[in-house]
Design a protein around this motif. Structure first.
Motif, PDB file in Angstrom:
ATOM      1  N   LEU A 118     -46.683  56.571 -20.044  1.00  0.00           N
ATOM      2  CA  LEU A 118     -46.104  57.756 -20.668  1.00  0.00           C
ATOM      3  C   LEU A 118     -44.944  58.177 -19.785  1.00  0.00           C
ATOM      4  N   VAL A 119     -43.794  58.415 -20.394  1.00  0.00           N
ATOM      5  CA  VAL A 119     -42.591  58.796 -19.662  1.00  0.00           C
ATOM      6  C   VAL A 119     -42.294  60.266 -19.946  1.00  0.00           C
ATOM      7  N   PHE A 120     -42.075  61.020 -18.876  1.00  0.00           N
ATOM      8  CA  PHE A 120     -41.833  62.464 -18.953  1.00  0.00           C
ATOM      9  C   PHE A 120     -40.520  62.811 -18.272  1.00  0.00           C
ATOM     10  N   SER A 121     -39.868  63.867 -18.726  1.00  0.00           N
ATOM     11  CA  SER A 121     -38.815  64.490 -17.939  1.00  0.00           C
ATOM     12  C   SER A 121     -39.525  65.271 -16.848  1.00  0.00           C
ATOM     13  N   ASP A 122     -39.045  65.170 -15.624  1.00  0.00           N
ATOM     14  CA  ASP A 122     -39.693  65.823 -14.489  1.00  0.00           C
ATOM     15  C   ASP A 122     -39.884  67.309 -14.772  1.00  0.00           C
ATOM     16  N   GLY A 123     -41.126  67.780 -14.607  1.00  0.00           N
ATOM     17  CA  GLY A 123     -41.444  69.186 -14.803  1.00  0.00           C
ATOM     18  C   GLY A 123     -41.776  69.574 -16.228  1.00  0.00           C
ATOM     19  N   MET A 124     -41.701  68.644 -17.154  1.00  0.00           N
ATOM     20  CA  MET A 124     -41.983  68.941 -18.559  1.00  0.00           C
ATOM     21  C   MET A 124     -43.351  68.383 -18.936  1.00  0.00           C
ATOM     22  N   ALA A 125     -44.071  69.076 -19.811  1.00  0.00           N
ATOM     23  CA  ALA A 125     -45.432  68.685 -20.160  1.00  0.00           C
ATOM     24  C   ALA A 125     -45.506  67.598 -21.227  1.00  0.00           C
ATOM     25  N   ASP A 126     -44.564  67.581 -22.146  1.00  0.00           N
ATOM     26  CA  ASP A 126     -44.629  66.643 -23.261  1.00  0.00           C
ATOM     27  C   ASP A 126     -43.888  65.355 -22.941  1.00  0.00           C
ATOM     28  N   PRO A 127     -44.479  64.201 -23.248  1.00  0.00           N
ATOM     29  CA  PRO A 127     -43.810  62.927 -22.956  1.00  0.00           C
ATOM     30  C   PRO A 127     -42.596  62.703 -23.852  1.00  0.00           C
ATOM     31  N   VAL A 128     -41.599  62.010 -23.290  1.00  0.00           N
ATOM     32  CA  VAL A 128     -40.424  61.633 -24.071  1.00  0.00           C
ATOM     33  C   VAL A 128     -40.595  60.253 -24.690  1.00  0.00           C
ATOM     34  N   ALA A 129     -41.491  59.431 -24.121  1.00  0.00           N
ATOM     35  CA  ALA A 129     -41.722  58.093 -24.655  1.00  0.00           C
ATOM     36  C   ALA A 129     -43.111  57.607 -24.275  1.00  0.00           C
ATOM     37  N   ARG A 130     -43.625  56.702 -25.110  1.00  0.00           N
ATOM     38  CA  ARG A 130     -44.875  55.999 -24.833  1.00  0.00           C
ATOM     39  C   ARG A 130     -44.570  54.517 -24.909  1.00  0.00           C
ATOM     40  N   CYS A 131     -44.997  53.788 -23.902  1.00  0.00           N
ATOM     41  CA  CYS A 131     -44.683  52.369 -23.814  1.00  0.00           C
ATOM     42  C   CYS A 131     -45.963  51.571 -23.626  1.00  0.00           C
ATOM     43  N   SER A 132     -46.037  50.434 -24.305  1.00  0.00           N
ATOM     44  CA  SER A 132     -47.147  49.506 -24.146  1.00  0.00           C
ATOM     45  C   SER A 132     -46.543  48.144 -23.832  1.00  0.00           C
ATOM     46  N   MET A 133     -47.056  47.479 -22.802  1.00  0.00           N
ATOM     47  CA  MET A 133     -46.501  46.191 -22.401  1.00  0.00           C
ATOM     48  C   MET A 133     -47.606  45.224 -22.007  1.00  0.00           C
ATOM     49  N   THR A 134     -47.340  43.952 -22.259  1.00  0.00           N
ATOM     50  CA  THR A 134     -48.219  42.867 -21.841  1.00  0.00           C
ATOM     51  C   THR A 134     -47.438  41.982 -20.887  1.00  0.00           C
ATOM     52  N   TYR A 135     -48.081  41.594 -19.815  1.00  0.00           N
ATOM     53  CA  TYR A 135     -47.477  40.722 -18.807  1.00  0.00           C
ATOM     54  C   TYR A 135     -48.266  39.426 -18.691  1.00  0.00           C
ATOM     55  N   SER A 136     -47.552  38.339 -18.510  1.00  0.00           N
ATOM     56  CA  SER A 136     -48.154  37.056 -18.185  1.00  0.00           C
ATOM     57  C   SER A 136     -48.206  36.943 -16.669  1.00  0.00           C
ATOM     58  N   ILE A 137     -49.366  36.582 -16.155  1.00  0.00           N
ATOM     59  CA  ILE A 137     -49.555  36.454 -14.713  1.00  0.00           C
ATOM     60  C   ILE A 137     -49.739  34.972 -14.390  1.00  0.00           C
ATOM     61  N   PRO A 138     -48.797  34.381 -13.666  1.00  0.00           N
ATOM     62  CA  PRO A 138     -48.942  32.964 -13.325  1.00  0.00           C
ATOM     63  C   PRO A 138     -50.016  32.780 -12.256  1.00  0.00           C
ATOM     64  N   PRO A 139     -50.548  31.577 -12.156  1.00  0.00           N
ATOM     65  CA  PRO A 139     -51.498  31.327 -11.061  1.00  0.00           C
ATOM     66  C   PRO A 139     -50.824  31.620  -9.723  1.00  0.00           C
ATOM     67  N   LYS A 140     -51.540  32.219  -8.816  1.00  0.00           N
ATOM     68  CA  LYS A 140     -50.970  32.580  -7.514  1.00  0.00           C
ATOM     69  C   LYS A 140     -50.791  31.323  -6.664  1.00  0.00           C
ATOM     70  N   THR A 141     -49.535  31.044  -6.319  1.00  0.00           N
ATOM     71  CA  THR A 141     -49.187  29.906  -5.478  1.00  0.00           C
ATOM     72  C   THR A 141     -48.160  30.377  -4.463  1.00  0.00           C
ATOM     73  N   PRO A 142     -47.893  29.604  -3.440  1.00  0.00           N
ATOM     74  CA  PRO A 142     -46.845  30.005  -2.467  1.00  0.00           C
ATOM     75  C   PRO A 142     -45.479  30.182  -3.132  1.00  0.00           C
ATOM     76  N   GLN A 143     -45.203  29.475  -4.239  1.00  0.00           N
ATOM     77  CA  GLN A 143     -43.902  29.571  -4.899  1.00  0.00           C
ATOM     78  C   GLN A 143     -43.704  30.888  -5.626  1.00  0.00           C
ATOM     79  N   ASN A 144     -44.773  31.484  -6.163  1.00  0.00           N
ATOM     80  CA  ASN A 144     -44.586  32.710  -6.935  1.00  0.00           C
ATOM     81  C   ASN A 144     -45.075  33.952  -6.212  1.00  0.00           C
ATOM     82  N   SER A 145     -45.510  33.831  -4.987  1.00  0.00           N
ATOM     83  CA  SER A 145     -45.897  34.987  -4.191  1.00  0.00           C
ATOM     84  C   SER A 145     -44.719  35.430  -3.363  1.00  0.00           C
ATOM     85  N   ALA A 146     -44.419  36.722  -3.404  1.00  0.00           N
ATOM     86  CA  ALA A 146     -43.240  37.238  -2.696  1.00  0.00           C
ATOM     87  C   ALA A 146     -43.501  37.415  -1.202  1.00  0.00           C
ATOM     88  N   LEU A 147     -44.734  37.399  -0.781  1.00  0.00           N
ATOM     89  CA  LEU A 147     -45.031  37.594   0.641  1.00  0.00           C
ATOM     90  C   LEU A 147     -45.484  36.303   1.284  1.00  0.00           C
TER      91      LEU A 147
END
Length: 146
Positions: free
Chosen positions: A117-146
């Motif tokens: 839910l996205v709000f303008s700072d200090g305001m009670a009512d949301p300005v937007a609602r977002c739904s997202m799906t992410y694909s998570i690759p298998p954790k390997t040294p190539q796709n890990s940032a650390l």
């Protein structure tokens, strides 16, 4: 779900791997049930009429949800958005930053579903609602940032 990356770690990750958004977006809090992110609104985010443009609202939601997922799985840089839906519900307040409050709805081994839910700072009512799906690759040294 355990927290594996806190706000400080996520902000460092954004600064290192996504500098194109790190100047505008920061993670404010990582809590057991949600993540809160801030989008620092300035003139480059405004559209005619002086309101925040949809692309900035979408960017905040996308980065915030991505970070909410990473806060649970660690720095998997190659996790990607596979589906996104945004409902723009009202005009953001002029001259205010935006805040996104994110919840992870499902976290599997290869897919994560979350909402923001996205709000303008200090305001009670949301300005937007977002739904997202992410694909998570298998954790390997190539796709890990650390």
């Amino acid at each position: 779900m355990d927290i594996v990356m806190d706000a400080q770690a996520l902000n460092a990750f954004l600064a290192r791997d996504f500098p194109q958004v790190a100047d505008a977006c920061s993670i404010q809090a990582v809590l057991p049930d949600r993540l809160v992110a801030r989008w620092r609104v300035d003139d480059r985010h405004l559209r005619p009429g002086g309101t925040v443009g949809g692309p900035s609202i979408f960017a905040l939601a996308d980065v915030a949800i991505y970070c909410a997922i990473l806060s649970r799985i660690g720095p998997v840089a190659l996790a990607v958005t596979t589906n996104a839906s945004v409902d723009f519900m009202r005009k953001p307040a002029a001259g205010r930053d935006l805040l996104a409050e994110c919840r992870i709805l499902k976290l599997g081994r290869s897919l994560a579903v979350a909402e923001a839910l996205v709000f303008s700072d200090g305001m009670a009512d949301p300005v937007a609602r977002c739904s997202m799906t992410y694909s998570i690759p298998p954790k390997t040294p190539q796709n890990s940032a650390l």
